[in-house]
Scaffold this active site. Structure first.
Site, short mmCIF file in Angstrom:
data_model
loop_
_atom_site.label_atom_id
_atom_site.label_comp_id
_atom_site.label_asym_id
_atom_site.label_seq_id
_atom_site.Cartn_x
_atom_site.Cartn_y
_atom_site.Cartn_z
N ARG A 1 0.95 -1.15 -0.04
CA ARG A 1 -0.05 0.01 -0.19
C ARG A 1 0.96 1.54 0.05
O ARG A 1 0.50 2.12 0.46
CB ARG A 1 -0.98 -0.08 1.17
N GLU B 1 -4.52 4.18 5.85
CA GLU B 1 -4.28 4.28 4.66
C GLU B 1 -4.98 5.19 3.63
O GLU B 1 -4.59 5.75 2.81
CB GLU B 1 -5.02 2.64 4.33
N SER C 1 -10.70 -0.01 3.42
CA SER C 1 -10.13 -0.07 4.87
C SER C 1 -9.39 1.30 5.24
O SER C 1 -8.95 1.99 4.36
CB SER C 1 -8.62 -0.86 4.56
C1 LIG Z 1 -15.54 0.05 -0.65
C2 LIG Z 1 -14.06 0.37 -0.92
C3 LIG Z 1 -13.10 -0.87 -1.14
C4 LIG Z 1 -11.72 -0.62 -1.27
N1 LIG Z 1 -11.06 -1.58 -1.52
C5 LIG Z 1 -9.64 -1.50 -1.85
C6 LIG Z 1 -8.73 -2.93 -1.79
O1 LIG Z 1 -9.46 -3.86 -1.96
N2 LIG Z 1 -7.58 -2.45 -2.26
C7 LIG Z 1 -6.93 -1.38 -2.33
O2 LIG Z 1 -5.70 -1.17 -2.38
N3 LIG Z 1 -7.77 -0.23 -1.97
C8 LIG Z 1 -9.09 -0.25 -1.79
N4 LIG Z 1 -9.82 0.85 -1.37
C9 LIG Z 1 -9.10 2.10 -1.64
C10 LIG Z 1 -9.15 2.82 -3.01
O3 LIG Z 1 -10.33 2.02 -3.80
C11 LIG Z 1 -8.00 2.84 -3.75
O4 LIG Z 1 -7.18 3.48 -2.82
C12 LIG Z 1 -8.06 3.65 -5.23
O5 LIG Z 1 -6.74 3.43 -5.89
C13 LIG Z 1 -8.31 4.97 -4.89
O6 LIG Z 1 -8.54 5.78 -6.22
P1 LIG Z 1 -9.35 7.11 -6.35
O7 LIG Z 1 -9.24 7.52 -7.82
O8 LIG Z 1 -10.73 7.00 -5.67
O9 LIG Z 1 -8.24 8.15 -5.43
P2 LIG Z 1 -8.55 9.34 -4.47
O10 LIG Z 1 -9.25 8.98 -3.30
O11 LIG Z 1 -9.26 10.17 -5.39
O12 LIG Z 1 -7.12 9.69 -4.32
C14 LIG Z 1 -6.25 8.84 -3.61
C15 LIG Z 1 -4.94 9.63 -3.34
O13 LIG Z 1 -4.42 9.35 -4.66
C16 LIG Z 1 -3.96 10.86 -5.15
N5 LIG Z 1 -4.41 10.73 -6.47
C17 LIG Z 1 -5.69 10.49 -7.33
N6 LIG Z 1 -5.43 10.46 -8.48
C18 LIG Z 1 -4.05 11.07 -8.63
C19 LIG Z 1 -3.42 11.19 -10.07
N7 LIG Z 1 -3.97 10.95 -11.10
N8 LIG Z 1 -2.05 11.51 -9.90
C20 LIG Z 1 -1.53 11.83 -8.46
N9 LIG Z 1 -2.41 11.59 -7.50
C21 LIG Z 1 -3.33 11.11 -7.75
C22 LIG Z 1 -4.71 11.62 -4.22
O14 LIG Z 1 -4.31 12.84 -4.07
C23 LIG Z 1 -4.88 10.96 -3.06
O15 LIG Z 1 -3.76 11.13 -2.19
C24 LIG Z 1 -11.21 0.60 -1.23
C25 LIG Z 1 -12.07 1.92 -1.34
C26 LIG Z 1 -13.38 1.53 -0.94
C27 LIG Z 1 -14.31 2.75 -0.89
#
Ligand SMILES: Cc1cc2nc3c(=O)[nH]c(=O)nc-3n(C[C@H](O)[C@H](O)[C@H](O)COP(=O)(O)OP(=O)(O)OC[C@H]3O[C@@H](n4cnc5c(N)ncnc54)[C@H](O)[C@@H]3O)c2cc1C
Length: 352
Positions: free
Chosen positions: A175, A346, A250
């Site tokens: 992570r 996380e 998480s």
């Molecule tokens: C129900 C649920 C289940 C999940 N299960 C998992 C799992 O099984 N495994 C897992 O690893 N994660 C899991 N997650 C966490 C999440 O899905 C991941 O971390 C995902 O990659 C976040 O993507 P996002 O586009 O929503 O990022 P955001 O929440 O919008 O951003 C997350 C971080 O990344 C940065 N960021 C976003 N886009 C960019 C970009 N293009 N360039 C640079 N920085 C950027 C943001 O500034 C922030 O710091 C889960 C979340 C939920 C709600």
């Protein structure tokens, strides 16, 4: 800043005082004073040429599924919505697939499974965008992004140039990546490229919940399509759907502790689950620690932990970002007091 100079500074398409409730899966009601959607690389250059990045350090937003807005966001929010999926190389055994940072991660997984490209089927249904996937090296059901990762393109906010990062440069960990450490908030990922397998696939069914599910379904030699559907079914049964109950998956990482610390923990808690995590290191499920500390299913005001998984903090409706943050910190304190283990969020905490 006066109203007239504010208007002069506004970027085309920019929104002012935008409510972010539908832009974060925790469903926190926060306001972005400035909000700009980026749909193509050239828009980043245009912003740079206007001096935007020398004046401000924006908040980069994807799908908002790993973010807690602790309060209103006073720096500009840049939402990355760059589209597009394409195969850029194709051999007898592999393909290189490139996806824009704004592509929904699960859509990419589906696109690949439909074409029989293997490697990310275990990562089905993880919310969020492709651009955010390398930030925390997303992982689930025995697979992590870095196992199929080839390279990414990013815009460096300091040099204001586009750069390519190979696997090695991303410094992936559990992570974790360089983008959560030295380059935190300093780059915008614009695309990712993955190296995926053509049949015959080497599927990964090592994760016990997956193996159990496949056994129950009497699937003896699963293909990537079976794994894709199995993972979707398991996730739907275990994790709360953010469209029904606000959450960010998480909330904490699973702590990795030394073998010595683990042995002491086990002396007092013989039932503690654990997983090997490299030389002399043990990973302990954060959900188990939180559950032992009495937080599973517990509700305090508008915030709680999910009934089926103590690691997931949920918004029971109208919780503020500060309430959620305080709840998380109370959990962290209980776990520290009870086990001497420090939990690390996380989820990325922004604003407030
Ligand atoms: C129900 C649920 C289940 C999940 N299960 C998992 C799992 O099984 N495994 C897992 O690893 N994660 C899991 N997650 C966490 C999440 O899905 C991941 O971390 C995902 O990659 C976040 O993507 P996002 O586009 O929503 O990022 P955001 O929440 O919008 O951003 C997350 C971080 O990344 C940065 N960021 C976003 N886009 C960019 C970009 N293009 N360039 C640079 N920085 C950027 C943001 O500034 C922030 O710091 C889960 C979340 C939920 C709600």
């Amino acid at each position: 800043m006066t109203k007239a100079s504010e208007a002069a500074d506004a970027y085309p398409g920019e929104k002012r005082n935008l409510n972010l409730t539908s832009y974060n899966t925790l469903g926190v009601d926060a306001t972005a004073s400035r909000f700009i959607e980026i749909k193509e690389n050239s828009e980043l250059k245009t912003l740079a040429n206007s001096g935007f990045f020398s004046r401000t350090k924006p908040c980069i937003l994807g799908g908002g599924s790993n973010i807690l807005f602790r309060g209103d966001v006073r720096v500009p929010v840049l939402r990355i919505s760059i589209p597009g999926i394409q195969t850029i190389a194709d051999t007898d055994s592999n393909v290189l697939v490139k996806a824009g940072a704004g592509v929904v991660w699960h859509d990419l997984v589906t696109w690949c499974v439909e074409r029989d490209y293997g490697g990310i089927e275990n990562l089905a249904l993880i919310p969020g965008t492709c651009g955010a996937a390398p930030i925390q090296n997303i992982g689930a059901y025995g697979v992590e992004l870095d196992q199929v990762f080839e390279s990414l393109e990013l815009f460096n906010l300091q040099t204001e140039r586009f750069e390519t990062f190979t696997h090695e440069k991303c410094m992936f960990g559990y992570r974790d990546s360089i983008f959560k450490r030295d380059l935190k908030g300093r780059v915008i990922v614009t695309s990712i490229t993955l190296k995926l397998n053509k049949p015959p696939h080497d599927v990964n069914t090592s994760y016990y919940a997956l193996e159990n599910y496949l056994n129950q379904q009497e699937i003896t030699s699963p293909g990537i399509n079976d794994l894709y559907h199995a993972v979707i079914a398991i996730r739907k049964s275990k994790l709360p759907d953010p469209s029904l109950i606000g959450n960010a998956g998480s909330f904490f990482k699973n702590p990795v502790i030394s073998k010595g610390q683990f042995n002491k923990l086990k002396e007092n808690n013989p039932g503690v689950p654990s997983f090997p995590a490299g030389e002399g290191k043990i990973k302990v499920p954060a959900g188990w620690l939180i559950e032992q500390a009495g937080w599973k299913g517990k509700k305090v005001g508008n915030v709680g932990t999910y009934d089926n998984q103590a690691l997931v903090i949920v918004n029971h409706g109208n919780a503020t970002g500060a309430e959620i943050y305080n709840h998380a910190m109370n959990i962290r304190e209980s776990v520290r007091d009870m086990f001497g283990i420090e939990l690390t969020p996380e989820v990325n905490i922004v604003g407030g």
